[in-house]
Motif scaffolding. Structure first.
Motif, short mmCIF file in Angstrom:
data_model
loop_
_atom_site.label_atom_id
_atom_site.label_comp_id
_atom_site.label_asym_id
_atom_site.label_seq_id
_atom_site.Cartn_x
_atom_site.Cartn_y
_atom_site.Cartn_z
N ARG A 5 0.83 -1.20 0.00
CA ARG A 5 0.00 0.00 0.00
C ARG A 5 0.87 1.26 0.00
NH1 ARG A 5 -3.82 1.67 3.51
NH2 ARG A 5 -4.81 2.59 1.69
N ASP A 20 1.89 1.83 -3.48
CA ASP A 20 0.83 2.45 -4.27
C ASP A 20 0.92 3.97 -4.20
OD1 ASP A 20 -0.48 0.23 -5.34
OD2 ASP A 20 -1.74 -0.05 -3.58
N TYR A 21 1.12 4.48 -3.02
CA TYR A 21 1.18 5.92 -2.83
C TYR A 21 2.45 6.51 -3.44
CZ TYR A 21 -2.90 6.19 0.24
OH TYR A 21 -4.19 6.17 0.74
N CYS A 31 2.45 7.06 -7.22
CA CYS A 31 1.72 8.23 -7.71
C CYS A 31 2.61 9.47 -7.83
CB CYS A 31 0.54 8.54 -6.80
SG CYS A 31 -0.79 7.31 -6.85
N ARG A 81 -6.99 3.15 -4.42
CA ARG A 81 -6.03 3.12 -3.33
C ARG A 81 -6.42 2.15 -2.22
NH1 ARG A 81 -8.60 8.19 -2.70
NH2 ARG A 81 -9.42 8.68 -0.62
N PRO A 133 -4.85 -2.88 -2.69
CA PRO A 133 -3.39 -2.90 -2.65
C PRO A 133 -2.76 -3.46 -3.93
CG PRO A 133 -4.26 -3.59 -0.55
CD PRO A 133 -5.44 -3.48 -1.47
N GLY A 134 -1.87 -2.69 -4.51
CA GLY A 134 -1.17 -3.11 -5.71
C GLY A 134 -1.72 -2.54 -7.00
N LYS A 135 -2.91 -1.97 -6.96
CA LYS A 135 -3.52 -1.50 -8.21
C LYS A 135 -2.81 -0.26 -8.76
CE LYS A 135 -7.98 -0.90 -10.45
NZ LYS A 135 -9.45 -0.98 -10.28
N LEU A 136 -2.47 0.66 -7.88
CA LEU A 136 -1.82 1.88 -8.35
C LEU A 136 -0.39 1.62 -8.81
CD1 LEU A 136 -3.19 4.40 -5.71
CD2 LEU A 136 -3.73 4.35 -8.15
N VAL A 137 0.37 0.86 -8.04
CA VAL A 137 1.74 0.57 -8.45
C VAL A 137 1.73 -0.33 -9.69
CG1 VAL A 137 2.05 -1.47 -6.97
CG2 VAL A 137 4.03 -0.13 -7.68
N ALA A 146 -5.64 -7.15 -7.87
CA ALA A 146 -5.79 -6.12 -6.84
C ALA A 146 -7.08 -6.27 -6.04
CB ALA A 146 -5.72 -4.73 -7.48
#
Length: 286
Positions: free
Chosen positions: A134, A137-138, A141, A210, A213-217, A269
């Motif tokens: 997580r 992920d941040y 961005c 967000r 977990p893992g979707k943004l990265v 994710a």
């Protein structure tokens, strides 16, 4: 074909006519280069934006962790980026080991930087009992800021130019001969910086990505991989790596694991979604 091409070459924009210099400020005993300022700007702006992100409900870390993350990320970028560049692009530097430390001369691998930052995130998370994915992920961005400034610095340095072309916006780079070339550094600044940031901004602020977990990265890895893989068709390959036996450039080859890993993180994710407890204050986010 040759005569029109030479005519285009005479009309192409010359890099040295832009009045650009790799040195931003010359203090005599000390030179401050745009390349260094690009890294500093990327880290500082990324830090500022990261604080905005963790101020939202369900953040995976507190302000003090974000502050520590700046140190881990900087160390990861420098060590991972430089070592990977030397390993994959300029292995002959090892004949003169001290040259590995000459960061001011350029030569950083983004792929190595990703590995270095990931290692830093894992160390930070383990030390503080946090969810590393997580946090990743941040952090993902904010990375486009560094990519954007870094690619602009590449253009200012007159390095990492593109392949010969006759497009109207071609540029003649002094160190690349007299042929007009794609300003591939600017292509990358637009794709890896502006476009990728926009996609991640939308997913973070306008969806519930967000909380998966893992979707943004994963989106970052897949998006960067697609952008870099595409730009490699316009970017001049590094010397000695023009014709790899499997038909791809080194840059494209190194993006393949990112493409696969990114796609897998996105696809899986939703199954990792759990009730998110904010690290400090606020209510739980389902």
């Amino acid at each position: 074909m040759l005569i029109p091409f030479l005519a285009d070459a005479s009309a192409a924009l010359r890099w040295d006519s832009l009045g650009l210099s790799p040195v931003a400020l010359d203090l005599g005993i000390l030179q401050i280069r745009w390349y260094s300022l690009a890294y500093i700007a990327g880290i500082l702006v990324g830090w500022w934006y990261l604080l905005k992100l963790i101020d939202q409900p369900g953040a995976p870390m507190a302000r003090r962790h974000a502050d520590d993350m700046v140190f881990y990320a900087t160390l990861g970028i420098l060590l991972g980026g430089r070592l990977a560049y030397v390993l994959f692009y300029q292995p002959q530097i090892w004949r003169h080991p001290l040259d590995v430390l000459k960061l001011w001369e350029g030569g950083m691998s983004f792929h190595g930087g990703v590995i270095g930052v990931t290692a830093g995130i894992i160390l930070l998370a383990r030390k503080n009992g946090l969810n590393w994915l997580r946090i990743h992920d941040y952090v993902a961005c904010v990375v486009p800021f560094g990519l954007f400034f870094g690619r602009l610095a590449n253009f200012v340095n007159g390095e990492l130019w593109g392949r010969p072309t006759d497009v109207p916006w071609a540029v003649i780079f002094p160190r690349a001969g007299d042929l007009p070339r794609h300003p591939s550094q600017l292509y990358e600044a637009g794709l890896e910086g502006i476009l990728l940031f926009s996609v991640l901004w939308f997913l973070f602020w306008k969806t519930d990505a967000r909380y998966q977990p893992g979707k943004l990265v994963g989106t970052f890895l897949l998006g960067y991989g697609l952008c870099r893989f595409t730009v490699e068709w316009f970017r001049e390959p590094d010397a000695g790596l023009e014709h790899l036996s499997w038909g791809l450039t080194m840059g494209q080859t190194l993006t393949v694991p990112m493409l696969i890993g990114g796609a897998w993180l996105i696809a899986t994710a939703k199954r990792r979604r759990v009730r998110v407890e904010p690290f400090a204050g606020g209510e739980s986010v389902a």
